[in-house]
Enzyme design. Structure first.
Site, mmCIF file in Angstrom:
data_model
loop_
_atom_site.group_PDB
_atom_site.id
_atom_site.type_symbol
_atom_site.label_atom_id
_atom_site.label_comp_id
_atom_site.label_asym_id
_atom_site.label_seq_id
_atom_site.Cartn_x
_atom_site.Cartn_y
_atom_site.Cartn_z
ATOM 1 N N ASN A 55 0.823 -1.213 0.000
ATOM 2 C CA ASN A 55 0.000 0.000 0.000
ATOM 3 C C ASN A 55 0.851 1.255 0.000
ATOM 4 O OD1 ASN A 55 -2.384 -1.416 0.002
ATOM 5 N ND2 ASN A 55 -2.607 -1.389 2.224
ATOM 6 N N VAL A 56 1.863 1.288 0.866
ATOM 7 C CA VAL A 56 2.692 2.479 0.994
ATOM 8 C C VAL A 56 3.698 2.568 -0.148
ATOM 9 C CG1 VAL A 56 4.339 3.728 2.447
ATOM 10 C CG2 VAL A 56 2.430 2.493 3.493
ATOM 11 N N LYS B 202 8.451 1.204 12.215
ATOM 12 C CA LYS B 202 8.390 1.506 13.643
ATOM 13 C C LYS B 202 8.930 0.372 14.503
ATOM 14 C CE LYS B 202 3.530 0.323 13.278
ATOM 15 N NZ LYS B 202 3.478 0.472 11.813
ATOM 16 N N GLU C 63 10.120 9.598 9.725
ATOM 17 C CA GLU C 63 8.875 10.288 10.085
ATOM 18 C C GLU C 63 7.663 9.384 9.929
ATOM 19 O OE1 GLU C 63 6.763 12.681 11.750
ATOM 20 O OE2 GLU C 63 8.432 13.928 11.037
ATOM 21 N N VAL D 6 5.820 6.912 12.708
ATOM 22 C CA VAL D 6 4.935 7.339 13.791
ATOM 23 C C VAL D 6 3.806 8.203 13.231
ATOM 24 C CG1 VAL D 6 4.751 8.539 15.990
ATOM 25 C CG2 VAL D 6 6.879 7.359 15.395
ATOM 26 N N ILE E 205 1.070 12.623 9.918
ATOM 27 C CA ILE E 205 1.182 13.703 10.903
ATOM 28 C C ILE E 205 2.656 13.986 11.184
ATOM 29 C CG2 ILE E 205 0.562 14.475 13.213
ATOM 30 C CD1 ILE E 205 -1.672 12.361 13.163
ATOM 31 N N GLY F 86 -11.107 -2.390 6.355
ATOM 32 C CA GLY F 86 -9.686 -2.350 6.050
ATOM 33 C C GLY F 86 -8.844 -1.633 7.081
ATOM 34 N N GLU G 219 -6.009 -5.461 10.413
ATOM 35 C CA GLU G 219 -5.422 -6.562 9.657
ATOM 36 C C GLU G 219 -6.175 -7.861 9.964
ATOM 37 O OE1 GLU G 219 -3.056 -6.203 7.509
ATOM 38 O OE2 GLU G 219 -2.413 -4.151 7.958
ATOM 39 N N LYS H 10 5.626 3.071 18.730
ATOM 40 C CA LYS H 10 5.591 4.500 18.464
ATOM 41 C C LYS H 10 5.920 5.303 19.727
ATOM 42 C CE LYS H 10 2.189 3.780 14.811
ATOM 43 N NZ LYS H 10 0.768 3.843 14.425
#
Length: 430
Positions: free
Chosen positions: A16-17, A107, A131, A134, A138, A189, A192, A207
């Site tokens: 996804n990322v 993380k 970045e 976490v 944001i 979704g 998981e 985190k």
């Protein structure tokens, strides 16, 4: 003047990322080049299952040999979004050894082994940015690491897991039980297939470790973080919270102790007043309060997970690292100069909400109050309801340590008139 020779980027992972990172690098190539000062070239994408690569990802860039990709001498930056401790740790350290800087969203790895990764980056003269590890999109790591570098941060308090916030929100707004709310989160979704990392607090604890380490300039690992999940939160807890004009959230809390000699880091469900800004954080959103001596209270709010939000944080780091590359410099590394110890949970001071099932007869309240007094725990309020020989007794304490409260509860369980300690929940955000 813009440099014409591109900076080459290797991407580890294309879920996804990763697929969203690849898409944005392709569709916004001109803008990214203008911001960096040089073109960015996606030089390779390492995946485990090439048959699952998303549409739009250049097939000629896909490889299953991640090690060979990070060992290429022409790679400037490695973006790691595969997650987990291994093989990510080995791939990242290999990337450093071959001259690349690293942007990671991992993380679990940073929380477990951040000190070693920072040391490897420093030895190689490379950057390690994370970045995206976490709270998704944001900005939290960079404000703590850079914007507040001249201030003293005393507390970080927030909601850092969208799945659990969605579940608890549904339990409040629709009256659903935990299992029903989890099923809905899975269907949408947000959760998981195996939700353990979220609902048992492991994700939030990782985190919290990262945030505490940066905020307090000390080394904090996930093993230092006290962790409780939300699987034991019930509809009765929600009802009790409503009666106190509160709601229930899974909070990550990192703070300096009162004397400043140590820090604490913990993740657990807690009641917070409806008047607190965190109480209004709905659905799968995240929000974090940072309390600093000069800046006061700062609040960061937004989507804490998902392909696009997390990719936004990854690309922000990528631009920063590439700028550093062009300038022949590196950004801030690990700052652990305070070397403060992490206090155990038993020393943490907070308020408590305790629900007891007791016999409905005279003298029970006096017995319970005596137990609290004998263990040095002051009572703030008591509410009792009884019927047909059984009663519920709800006690809200003033501030006490976790150890004091634990000893009190052990003693309460010994009373013949106490049928059950139905629930214990901390009260935060006063």
């Amino acid at each position: 003047m813009m440099r014409t020779r591109p900076l080459k980027v290797a991407l580890l992972g294309c879920g996804n990322v990763g697929s969203e990172v690849a898409r944005i690098m392709t569709t916004q190539a001109d803008d990214l080049a203008a911001r960096v000062g040089a073109p960015l070239e996606l030089a390779g994408i390492a995946v485990r299952r090439p048959d699952r690569v998303r549409a739009g990802v250049p097939a000629e860039l896909v490889t299953t040999d991640a090690t060979a990709l990070v060992k290429r001498g022409d790679i400037d930056v490695v973006v790691e979004v595969i997650g987990g401790v291994e093989p990510a740790r080995t791939l990242i350290t290999t990337a450093f050894e071959h001259g690349a800087s690293v942007v990671s969203a991992n993380k679990a790895l940073v929380a477990a082994d951040g000190a070693a990764l920072h040391a490897a980056a420093e030895k190689a003269g490379a950057d390690l940015y994370y970045e995206a590890a976490v709270a998704g999109a944001i900005p939290l790591v960079r404000p703590l690491r850079e914007s507040l570098a001249g201030d003293k941060v005393n507390r970080v308090l927030g909601i850092v897991n969208g799945t659990t916030n969605f579940i608890l929100d549904r339990m409040v707004t629709s009256g659903a039980g935990y299992s029903e709310a989890l099923d809905e989160a899975t269907a949408l979704g947000y959760a998981e297939a195996d939700p353990t990392a979220d609902v048992e607090g492991f994700d939030a604890a990782a985190k919290a470790a990262i945030l505490a380490g940066i905020a307090f300039h000390t080394r904090v690992t996930i093993d230092d973080v006290h962790r409780e999940g939300i699987t034991e939160v019930t509809g009765s807890d929600m009802a009790s919270a409503r009666r106190m004009d509160c709601t229930v959230k899974l909070l990550a809390i990192c703070e300096r102790t009162a004397d400043g000699s140590s820090v604490t880091a913990r993740v657990h469900p807690a009641m917070i007043p409806l008047s607190h800004p965190l109480a209004s954080v709905r659905e799968a959103y995240n929000a974090v309060f940072v309390e600093a001596e000069a800046a006061g209270q700062l609040m960061f709010y937004g989507p804490g997970a998902g392909g696009s939000p997390t990719a936004s944080a990854v690309l922000g780091d990528l631009v920063a690292v590439c700028r550093n590359k062009l300038g022949g410099a590196t950004g801030p590394g690990e700052s652990a100069y305070t070397a403060l110890p992490v206090s155990p949970m038993g020393d943490v001071v907070t308020r408590y909400h305790i629900s007891l099932d007791v016999a409905d007869k005279p003298g029970v309240l006096a017995q319970v109050a005596l137990i609290f007094a004998e263990h040095g725990v002051s009572i703030d309020t008591v509410r009792q309801q009884g019927k047909d020989g059984e009663a519920s007794l709800v006690v809200v304490t003033h501030r006490a340590t976790d150890a004091e409260l634990s000893r009190t509860v052990e003693a309460l369980r010994e009373l013949d008139t106490v049928r059950d300690v139905a629930s214990i929940m901390r009260v935060e955000g006063e």
